[in-house]
Structure formats: structure tokens, C-alpha cells
Enzyme design. Structure first.
Site, mmCIF file in Angstrom:
data_model
loop_
_atom_site.group_PDB
_atom_site.id
_atom_site.type_symbol
_atom_site.label_atom_id
_atom_site.label_comp_id
_atom_site.label_asym_id
_atom_site.label_seq_id
_atom_site.Cartn_x
_atom_site.Cartn_y
_atom_site.Cartn_z
ATOM 1 N N TRP A 285 1.147 -1.503 0.221
ATOM 2 C CA TRP A 285 0.010 -0.598 -0.152
ATOM 3 C C TRP A 285 1.137 1.618 0.271
ATOM 4 O O TRP A 285 1.903 1.448 0.662
ATOM 5 C CB TRP A 285 -1.406 -0.168 1.069
ATOM 6 C CG TRP A 285 -1.847 1.106 1.541
ATOM 7 C CD1 TRP A 285 -2.551 1.825 0.319
ATOM 8 C CD2 TRP A 285 -1.891 2.122 2.874
ATOM 9 N NE1 TRP A 285 -3.447 2.438 1.102
ATOM 10 C CE2 TRP A 285 -3.057 2.817 2.550
ATOM 11 C CE3 TRP A 285 -1.724 1.498 4.021
ATOM 12 C CZ2 TRP A 285 -4.051 3.275 3.822
ATOM 13 C CZ3 TRP A 285 -1.755 2.368 4.819
ATOM 14 C CH2 TRP A 285 -2.948 3.869 4.392
ATOM 15 N N ASP B 57 -0.205 -5.215 9.372
ATOM 16 C CA ASP B 57 -1.408 -4.472 9.135
ATOM 17 C C ASP B 57 -2.379 -5.161 9.161
ATOM 18 O O ASP B 57 -2.417 -5.462 7.659
ATOM 19 C CB ASP B 57 -0.416 -3.571 7.991
ATOM 20 C CG ASP B 57 -1.705 -2.221 7.595
ATOM 21 O OD1 ASP B 57 -2.368 -2.354 8.368
ATOM 22 O OD2 ASP B 57 -1.377 -1.840 6.514
ATOM 23 N N ALA C 224 -6.231 -3.941 8.098
ATOM 24 C CA ALA C 224 -6.858 -3.039 8.258
ATOM 25 C C ALA C 224 -8.440 -3.407 7.686
ATOM 26 O O ALA C 224 -9.649 -3.354 7.188
ATOM 27 C CB ALA C 224 -6.774 -1.883 6.989
ATOM 28 N N LYS D 185 -12.058 0.522 7.442
ATOM 29 C CA LYS D 185 -13.613 -0.403 6.078
ATOM 30 C C LYS D 185 -14.788 -1.548 7.167
ATOM 31 O O LYS D 185 -15.666 -0.629 6.438
ATOM 32 C CB LYS D 185 -12.254 -1.447 5.430
ATOM 33 C CG LYS D 185 -11.062 -0.460 5.604
ATOM 34 C CD LYS D 185 -11.235 0.172 3.956
ATOM 35 C CE LYS D 185 -10.068 1.335 4.275
ATOM 36 N NZ LYS D 185 -9.525 2.261 2.407
HETATM 37 C C1 PLP Z 1 -3.344 -1.873 4.152
HETATM 38 C C2 PLP Z 1 -3.940 -0.631 4.560
HETATM 39 N N1 PLP Z 1 -3.646 -0.252 6.007
HETATM 40 C C3 PLP Z 1 -3.573 0.679 6.228
HETATM 41 C C4 PLP Z 1 -4.497 1.100 5.660
HETATM 42 C C5 PLP Z 1 -5.292 2.629 6.870
HETATM 43 O O1 PLP Z 1 -6.548 3.149 7.290
HETATM 44 P P1 PLP Z 1 -7.546 4.037 7.648
HETATM 45 O O2 PLP Z 1 -6.033 5.154 8.356
HETATM 46 O O3 PLP Z 1 -7.952 4.650 7.004
HETATM 47 O O4 PLP Z 1 -7.487 3.128 8.737
HETATM 48 C C6 PLP Z 1 -5.690 1.337 4.986
HETATM 49 C C7 PLP Z 1 -6.196 2.219 4.321
HETATM 50 O O5 PLP Z 1 -6.264 2.269 2.867
HETATM 51 C C8 PLP Z 1 -4.934 0.007 4.516
HETATM 52 O O6 PLP Z 1 -4.873 -0.003 2.872
#
Ligand code: PLP
Length: 398
Positions: free
Chosen positions: A130, A211, A213, A246
Site C-alpha cells: 500500500w 497491518d 485493515a 473499512k
Molecule cells: C493496507 C492498509 N493499511 C492501513 C490502512 C489505514 O486506513 P485508515 O487510516 O483509514 O484507518 C489502509 C487504508 O486504506 C490500508 O489499505
């Protein structure tokens, strides 16, 4: 002071969103943005969230500060959601969660904790990963490198190459792993592969940074956390960053959690004290509202059931779209592309289109995706599947 600053180029995803909005074609498809969409193209507030939010507002007596670690009920309930209440790390109190502003905030807290140890490890991320992992981790002062992960032509994990690289890393380095629904590829590790990765991490004395998410959006709440649970059961130390954006649809409320696992309760408490200090120095304390909603949902059996049902429906919709797109792609592309779409999980897949192919899809077919070929499966309407498969077939071919 500021006249020296040059305007930065626009973020590619925001630029893509703007171009999509400006496109007046009657048929256009947005596969760029990373949020869940229902069959009407909307990202609604979940009913369980709405009900919990109303209860929170009705019952709230004060708006006084919550503290740098956030809502302790949220921290405990989310730790149990990810690891399970009977997990050895939980029962031995070797793991602690601290609330963070979204998964991004959690990732940054973890990065700052790694810096605070003084060990200055290199963090190894998947190729690709990401895009925001890079600034979130490197802006804290950590060095990043990548390990082989995704095979574009087949859409599968390059597992042997990945394992070989991990097996050659120096002790003390950190390995960032996507807990489920790999972003941007949708290619996940099987449980068997997680086991092998966990063994290599233990053998090489590497520290996993998981991670997670998209828990619940791949195979299910429990299945999606199995990799993280296995890792936390195998190695002595780990970090786990969690996002509620999400799976609770709480994107703008900024709700996340960083979990730290160490060898003893005492070390974990020490690490948590550093995390609170780090939080205090960046944003002082996390916003309360979203975490209060999550805590309310997870502490109420009826709301939990309602939320799980809504999450199941989101996941089922994406699986249905994957199956339908796979059938259509089998007619227009090669079999590997078609089966990859069906076997990948979560919101994203990465098509083997070139940047020029992605440009052609946008210019000729009004289909918007990032130039690396990442698509948001939830952005597809069932009625647009054939159109999309034809267009993709025209740039990938058989
Ligand atoms: C792989 C991954 N990690 C972490 C996040 C963190 O998202 P947020 O800060 O919106 O909770 C995202 C959001 O798109 C993600 O795709």
C-alpha cells in the site's frame, strides 16, 4: 519562510477521483478509490453504527479528555476481536492495544515505537505494498526495503522468493505483513504459508509488523485474523496495526488500534507507556467518537450480531462480484487473469495492465483505475461486468 515551498503534484488517487467526477460520459466506472461501495455505488453508514452512535450520544455525560491511550474498553474489545479472547498473548497479558487515529495513526505509532527502541531496524515491506506504508514508516525515520511478493502475470504470491528473502534478513529487522486482503493486490497467504513465514520469523529473530485493515472483508472475521493470531502465537515480539475504517465503515472518524506484543507483561506495559508518550507528542490523544461507537457495538450482543451481518453482506457482495467478473474475464482474457480475480480477496485486485493500458481504459472506456492496474472490486456494478471484461480484454488480451 513559505515562498520557498513548491506546490507538490496532486496525489494520483485524488487526481483520478477529480477526473472521474469531471467525466461526462454516460457510462463511467470508478475503480480507483479505496472505500467499500454498495450496489448503488454508495458508502452508507452501517445500521449497527447508527444505532450505537445514537446510544453513545444519548448516554454521554461529559466531553472531558480521554487520555493518550484512548478508550480502554475499545482497546480491550478490539484486541479480543483481532486475536480472540482465549489467545495465549491475551490471557498471559503480553499484548496491549492502544487506540490510534485510524490504521494510519496506528502504523505511525508503531513506527515511532520502533525508533524509540534505539535499534533502528530496517522495515521490509511487500513488493508492491500500500503506497501510504512508505511515508507512514519512513517519515518516522525508519529505513524501508522490499521483499518479493506478487507475480503480476499470474496474480499469485511469489511465495518461494518471499520466504527465501525473509530467510536471509538480519536478526532484529522488521517484516511488514498484510493480515488479510492484501492492498493493492488481493493476493493473500494461505494458512500453511503463514505457518512457514512464522517459522522463518522465529528462526531469524525477525519482528513481524502485521497491518490488518480489512478484517471480515476477505473470508470472515475469524478466518481473516488467523495469520495474525498464528504469528502472535509463534514469535515473542510483534506489532499489529488495526483499522476500523473499512469493516465498521468509520473512515472519517479515524479509529484504529496499535497492539504491541512482548515477552512479558512487564515489558508490554513498558512499551505501552512509550506509546502513550509518543501519542502525547504527536496528537496528544485520539478522537473519542468512533472508538466509543466500536466499543458500544462490541459490548452489546445484539449490536455485534447486527454489525457482523452487515459485514457478511459486504463481503458476500464482493465475492459475488469477483465470481461474476472472473466468468466474464474468462471470455475476454487469459485463464490466469480470470482465476486470479476469483481467488484474490478483499476490496482490491491488481490487473496485469500496463500504465498505458490503464490510460487507454480511462480515455476510451471511461474506466478509472490507478496506473499500476489496481481495481476496487466493490466499485463494480453487476450490470457493468461484461462491459468491464470487454474493455480489460482489449488491453490485456488472451
Ligand atoms: C493496507 C492498509 N493499511 C492501513 C490502512 C489505514 O486506513 P485508515 O487510516 O483509514 O484507518 C489502509 C487504508 O486504506 C490500508 O489499505
Amino acid at each position: 519562510m513559505f515562498e520557498k515551498l513548491q506546490a507538490l503534484p496532486e496525489d494520483p488517487i485524488l487526481g483520478l477521483m477529480a477526473a472521474f467526477r469531471a467525466d461526462t460520459a454516460p457510462r463511467k466506472i470508478d475503480l480507483g478509490v479505496g472505500v467499500y461501495k454498495d450496489e448503488h455505488g454508495k458508502t452508507p453508514v452501517l445500521a449497527a453504527v447508527r444505532a450505537a452512535e445514537q446510544a453513545v450520544l444519548a448516554e454521554q455525560q461529559t466531553k472531558t479528555y480521554v487520555g493518550p491511550g484512548g478508550n480502554e474498553q475499545f482497546n480491550a474489545l478490539m484486541t479480543e476481536l483481532v486475536l480472540g479472547s482465549s489467545h495465549s498473548a491475551v490471557t498471559s497479558r503480553r499484548v496491549r492495544g492502544i487506540q490510534a487515529p485510524g490504521g494510519c495513526g496506528a502504523l505511525r505509532l508503531g513506527a515511532e515505537l520502533l525508533v524509540a527502541t534505539g535499534a533502528r531496524p530496517t522495515v521490509h515491506v511487500s513488493d508492491p505494498t500500500w503506497a501510504n506504508h512508505v511515508p507512514l514508516l519512513s517519515n518516522a525515520g525508519l529505513k524501508l526495503e522490499s521483499y518479493p511478493y506478487f507475480d503480476r502475470p499470474t496474480g499469485k504470491v511469489r511465495f518461494e522468493a518471499m520466504l527465501e528473502r525473509l530467510d536471509a534478513l538480519p536478526a532484529g529487522d522488521v517484516v511488514l505483513l498484510h493480515g488479510c486482503c492484501h492492498n493493492p493486490t488481493g493476493a493473500d497467504l494461505s494458512l500453511e504459508q503463514w505457518r512457514k513465514v512464522a517459522d522463518v520469523l522465529l528462526k531469524r529473530r525477525l519482528v513481524p509488523y502485521v497491518d490488518i485493515a480489512y478484517q471480515g472483508l476477505g473470508e470472515g472475521i475469524e478466518a481473516d485474523a488467523e495469520g495474525a493470531r498464528l504469528i502472535a502465537n509463534t514469535v515473542p515480539e510483534a506489532l499489529i496495526a488495526v483499522s476500523c475504517s473499512k469493516n465498521f465503515g468509520l473512515y472519517r472518524e479515524r479509529v484504529g488500534l496499535l497492539m504491541v506484543l512482548t515477552e512479558s507483561e512487564q515489558q508490554t506495559n513498558a512499551a505501552a507507556s512509550h506509546l502513550r508518550k509518543i501519542a502525547r507528542g504527536i496528537y496528544s490523544m485520539p478522537p473519542d467518537h468512533g472508538a466509543a461507537i466500536v466499543a458500544r457495538i462490541l459490548s452489546d450482543a445484539q449490536l455485534t450480531k447486527e454489525w457482523r451481518n452487515e459485514l457478511d453482506a459486504m463481503r458476500e457482495r464482493m465475492l459475488k462480484l469477483r465470481r461474476a467478473l472472473s466468468v466474464a474475464l474468462a471470455r475476454t482474457c487469459n485463464a490466469e487473469v480470470a482465476s486470479a480475480i476469483e481467488n484474490q480477496r478483499g476490496m482490491f485486485s491488481m490487473l496485469p495492465v500496463t500504465p498505458e493500458g490503464a490510460d487507454k481504459l480511462r480515455e476510451q472506456y471511461h474506466i478509472y483505475m490507478t496506473r499500476d492496474g489496481r481495481i476496487n472490486v466493490a466499485g463494480i456494478g453487476l450490470d457493468a461486468i461484461d462491459y468491464l471484461a470487454e474493455a480489460v480484454g482489449s488491453v490485456i488480451g488472451r
